[in-house]
Design an enzyme around this catalytic site. Structure first.
Site, mmCIF file in Angstrom:
data_model
loop_
_atom_site.group_PDB
_atom_site.id
_atom_site.type_symbol
_atom_site.label_atom_id
_atom_site.label_comp_id
_atom_site.label_asym_id
_atom_site.label_seq_id
_atom_site.Cartn_x
_atom_site.Cartn_y
_atom_site.Cartn_z
ATOM 1 N N GLU A 69 0.846 -1.191 0.000
ATOM 2 C CA GLU A 69 0.000 0.000 0.000
ATOM 3 C C GLU A 69 0.877 1.234 0.000
ATOM 4 O OE1 GLU A 69 -2.878 -0.135 3.161
ATOM 5 O OE2 GLU A 69 -4.099 -1.561 2.060
ATOM 6 N N HIS A 124 -11.112 10.030 7.594
ATOM 7 C CA HIS A 124 -10.910 8.581 7.672
ATOM 8 C C HIS A 124 -10.392 8.103 9.026
ATOM 9 C CE1 HIS A 124 -10.261 4.632 6.121
ATOM 10 N NE2 HIS A 124 -8.949 4.674 6.233
ATOM 11 N N ARG A 131 -0.898 9.010 1.913
ATOM 12 C CA ARG A 131 -2.285 9.383 1.618
ATOM 13 C C ARG A 131 -2.582 10.874 1.776
ATOM 14 N NH1 ARG A 131 -5.435 5.595 5.843
ATOM 15 N NH2 ARG A 131 -5.010 4.188 4.115
ATOM 16 N N ARG A 156 -0.969 8.642 9.757
ATOM 17 C CA ARG A 156 -0.887 7.192 9.911
ATOM 18 C C ARG A 156 -0.417 6.505 8.628
ATOM 19 N NH1 ARG A 156 -5.476 2.888 9.351
ATOM 20 N NH2 ARG A 156 -6.044 4.399 7.769
ATOM 21 N N HIS A 177 -8.954 10.056 3.872
ATOM 22 C CA HIS A 177 -8.647 9.023 2.879
ATOM 23 C C HIS A 177 -8.855 9.635 1.507
ATOM 24 C CE1 HIS A 177 -8.626 5.339 0.577
ATOM 25 N NE2 HIS A 177 -8.159 4.718 1.644
HETATM 26 C C1 LIG Z 1 -13.638 2.070 5.561
HETATM 27 C C2 LIG Z 1 -12.443 1.863 6.433
HETATM 28 C C3 LIG Z 1 -11.384 1.087 5.993
HETATM 29 C C4 LIG Z 1 -10.264 0.883 6.805
HETATM 30 N N1 LIG Z 1 -9.264 0.053 6.374
HETATM 31 C C5 LIG Z 1 -8.251 -0.236 7.218
HETATM 32 C C6 LIG Z 1 -7.267 -1.199 6.857
HETATM 33 O O1 LIG Z 1 -7.324 -1.808 5.789
HETATM 34 N N2 LIG Z 1 -6.270 -1.467 7.743
HETATM 35 C C7 LIG Z 1 -6.167 -0.829 8.955
HETATM 36 O O2 LIG Z 1 -5.236 -1.106 9.721
HETATM 37 N N3 LIG Z 1 -7.099 0.084 9.317
HETATM 38 C C8 LIG Z 1 -8.136 0.381 8.486
HETATM 39 N N4 LIG Z 1 -9.076 1.288 8.876
HETATM 40 C C9 LIG Z 1 -8.999 1.890 10.207
HETATM 41 C C10 LIG Z 1 -9.405 0.827 11.224
HETATM 42 O O3 LIG Z 1 -10.503 0.109 10.748
HETATM 43 C C11 LIG Z 1 -9.771 1.460 12.550
HETATM 44 O O4 LIG Z 1 -8.804 2.378 12.953
HETATM 45 C C12 LIG Z 1 -9.882 0.379 13.624
HETATM 46 O O5 LIG Z 1 -10.718 -0.642 13.178
HETATM 47 C C13 LIG Z 1 -10.409 0.977 14.894
HETATM 48 O O6 LIG Z 1 -10.671 -0.075 15.774
HETATM 49 P P1 LIG Z 1 -11.204 0.233 17.222
HETATM 50 O O7 LIG Z 1 -11.345 -1.079 17.894
HETATM 51 O O8 LIG Z 1 -10.374 1.263 17.851
HETATM 52 O O9 LIG Z 1 -12.647 0.913 16.984
HETATM 53 P P2 LIG Z 1 -13.919 0.396 16.172
HETATM 54 O O10 LIG Z 1 -13.627 -0.790 15.376
HETATM 55 O O11 LIG Z 1 -14.495 1.570 15.472
HETATM 56 O O12 LIG Z 1 -14.924 -0.031 17.334
HETATM 57 C C14 LIG Z 1 -15.553 0.951 18.130
HETATM 58 C C15 LIG Z 1 -16.487 0.245 19.103
HETATM 59 O O13 LIG Z 1 -16.886 1.173 20.098
HETATM 60 C C16 LIG Z 1 -18.284 1.093 20.298
HETATM 61 N N5 LIG Z 1 -18.708 2.397 20.823
HETATM 62 C C17 LIG Z 1 -18.459 3.629 20.337
HETATM 63 N N6 LIG Z 1 -18.996 4.560 21.145
HETATM 64 C C18 LIG Z 1 -19.589 3.907 22.160
HETATM 65 C C19 LIG Z 1 -20.322 4.309 23.306
HETATM 66 N N7 LIG Z 1 -20.536 5.600 23.603
HETATM 67 N N8 LIG Z 1 -20.824 3.353 24.119
HETATM 68 C C20 LIG Z 1 -20.643 2.025 23.856
HETATM 69 N N9 LIG Z 1 -19.943 1.595 22.788
HETATM 70 C C21 LIG Z 1 -19.429 2.524 21.961
HETATM 71 C C22 LIG Z 1 -18.835 0.736 18.935
HETATM 72 O O14 LIG Z 1 -20.136 0.187 19.090
HETATM 73 C C23 LIG Z 1 -17.775 -0.278 18.483
HETATM 74 O O15 LIG Z 1 -18.054 -1.528 19.057
HETATM 75 C C24 LIG Z 1 -10.205 1.503 8.074
HETATM 76 C C25 LIG Z 1 -11.265 2.296 8.512
HETATM 77 C C26 LIG Z 1 -12.382 2.472 7.702
HETATM 78 C C27 LIG Z 1 -13.522 3.310 8.207
#
Ligand SMILES: Cc1cc2nc3c(=O)[nH]c(=O)nc-3n(C[C@H](O)[C@H](O)[C@H](O)COP(=O)(O)OP(=O)(O)OC[C@H]3O[C@@H](n4cnc5c(N)ncnc54)[C@H](O)[C@@H]3O)c2cc1C
Length: 525
Positions: A121, A356, A295, A391, A249
């Protein structure tokens, strides 16, 4: 069920179940602790994690930890936290092997029956991204949730929105609390269906609430990603840093109903080229790395070209340049674009940039500990300093896995069952006597104003004037929303609006207080 009857006590409260929350819960539960996991959506798997397409960084053939380190620091403009970079580089590959490949048996794509397929990437000097075609996050998320559901000491509370962290002395009835250090003891949590707030009481709470892309008009994030964790941590007094660094993004599908569907950067890794409306490639004009530039450079180049050509989007051409089987390598992108009438094996995709990823957040150390006792954070809501000012693609899933696991282990190692406070020391949620039904039209319009303010004044290209305008408009909105919040019946939409306006103000204030223009915080003089 009354609020009092539904209070809940546990050893560890994990708020959020994307990769970071799930990894934390897994590590803490494996060590024998009782873990409660909250998700604000009724669907436990709904998260940014579920949307991740490109993959998760590991170590590819001809690769070295030192090379990954250099790439991360180059992307982050060298304002990364070197300790965090070292932790990711040291622990990441081993945890991918141990947890994702051995324990969860994630079926990563293979280039042959004996060899994993490593994708490349933008910003990476080697092919090192493990992926499951173009739907990596969905499989990782559902495998993690599946494993957690089988553990007897993990309890899920889906459709439960954390409203505020429960902290002493602030929420304490016990006067002795004022003589002790501030501490987090769980959260006030709204049961979305019952419209009542429960106290979730635990000696340790973990914020794993993900990022805040949805405070901007155009975003790749799902609508729930409004940064609730930043707002809760700020109110609880935890240190928050780098909120100005918002990564956009470069390529999401441009469509009236496209909702920011992301066209992964691995598409350009496989050779796709960006073009103007008259079919001219342009990335070489902006960067020696051409279409594989980091990016932020690609994002600004697209933004500039859209202005120069007076066009609402540019084109991303796979059909003329990609050598691999497009349908096989990018089945989700193929299917989704087909759904919008675009055959990507024959024609280019109209694309626009979108908010993003948030590089900053709740400051944590190498074990996920925040500045507030009893509070950990992991994943996008946290700031380990790994990303610095920008990032490197596909490092955030790994960051969530690594810090989630390290936090879960640290919580377990330090857990002694001591309870310096009792639930009876903590105030119940305060409901005003009068609770009006809320008007959804007001919420819709308030969000529209917040999102377009952020997009136009605190977005891809910032100026001091724009940021000042954003700050005063948002301050005005905040007063209105506060009143609305106090008077209306408790509802997840109102809680989200209140958290969203706070996050928008945090980003704007951070951007105003940092005059140094740098990658994901670009200021035009
Ligand atoms: C379209 C897209 C593509 C991506 N592609 C990549 C990739 O290929 N590789 C990579 O490394 N990263 C990628 N990213 C970034 C990556 O997906 C995220 O940074 C990562 O998944 C974040 O994980 P997390 O566990 O921190 O949060 P999330 O996966 O967003 O989980 C958040 C959780 O918190 C909960 N939550 C939020 N607020 C509350 C609240 N007030 N009360 C209770 N629960 C709550 C939600 O319900 C959810 O369960 C991408 C992001 C997007 C949007």
């Amino acid at each position: 069920m009354t609020a009092r009857e539904s209070d809940y006590e546990t050893d560890v409260l994990v708020i959020g179940c994307g990769i970071a929350g799930a990894a934390t819960a897994l590590a803490a539960a494996k060590a024998g602790l009782r873990v409660a996991v909250l998700t604000k959506t009724a669907d436990i798997e709904a998260s940014n994690t579920q949307h991740a397409q490109g993959g998760i960084v590991s170590l590819g053939p001809n690769d070295k930890p030192g090379l990954l380190r250099e790439d991360i620091i180059e992307a982050g403009d060298a304002v990364n936290n070197p300790e965090a970079v070292d932790i990711l580089v040291r622990e990441g590959h081993a945890l991918v092997e141990k947890i994702l490949i051995k324990e969860l048996r994630i079926p990563f794509s293979r280039s042959s029956p004996d060899a994993l397929d490593y994708a490349q990437e933008g910003g990476h000097s080697r092919r090192r991204i493990l992926h499951i075609r173009d739907a990596t996050g969905r499989t990782i998320e559902s495998k993690l949730v599946g494993v957690l559901k089988r553990l007897p000491n993990v309890t899920f509370f889906a459709g439960h929105t954390a409203v505020d962290l429960l902290t002493v002395p602030h929420h304490s009835k016990n006067p002795v609390a004022y003589y002790r250090p501030p501490q987090c003891l769980g959260a006030y949590v709204l049961d979305n269906a019952a419209h009542r707030v429960k106290r979730f009481f635990a000696p340790v709470a973990v914020l794993a609430t993900g990022g805040c892309g949805s405070v901007f008009l155009h975003t790749s994030n799902p609508p729930e990603a409004i940064g609730a964790g930043y707002a809760m941590a700020m109110r609880a007094g935890a240190r928050i840093v780098n909120m100005e660094y918002i990564q956009f993004h470069p390529t999401t599908l441009f469509s009236q109903d496209g909702d920011g569907f992301l066209i992964s950067e691995s598409v350009r890794g496989e050779g796709a080229r960006l073009k103007t409306r008259d079919g001219r490639t342009f990335m070489r004009k902006y960067s020696r790395a051409g279409d594989l530039a980091p990016r932020d450079e690609v994002t600004r180049a697209i933004y500039e070209e859209m202005i120069l050509t007076n066009s609402p989007h540019v084109w991303l051409d796979l059909a003329s340049h990609v050598k691999v089987d497009i349908k096989k390598r990018f089945p989700t992108i193929y299917r989704t674009c087909k759904g919008y009438g675009i055959d990507i094996t024959r024609e280019p995709i109209p694309v626009v940039p979108a908010a993003h990823y948030s590089c900053g957040g709740v400051l944590v150390d190498g074990r996920g500990r925040t500045s507030l006792k009893g509070l950990y954070a992991a994943g996008e809501v946290s700031c380990t300093g790994l990303h610095g000012a920008n990032r490197l693609a596909s490092t955030s899933l790994l960051e969530g896995l690594v810090w989630g696991t390290l936090a879960g282990r640290d919580i377990a190692a330090g857990f002694d069952g001591a309870r310096p406070y009792k639930l009876s020391d903590i105030h119940h949620w305060y409901y005003p006597g009068r609770e009006e039904e809320f008007d959804p039209a007001l919420i819709h319009q308030d969000w529209l104003i917040i999102r377009s303010t952020m997009w136009n004044y605190a977005g891809i290209i910032r100026t001091r004037k724009r940021l000042e305008r954003a700050e005063s408009d948002l301050d005005y909105m905040r007063h209105r929303i506060e009143r609305f919040y106090r008077e209306a019946r408790m509802d997840a939409k109102i809680v989200g609006l209140k958290q969203g306006i706070e996050v928008a103000r945090m980003i704007t204030r951070a951007a105003l207080s940092n005059p140094v223009s740098r990658v994901a915080h670009f200021i035009k003089k």
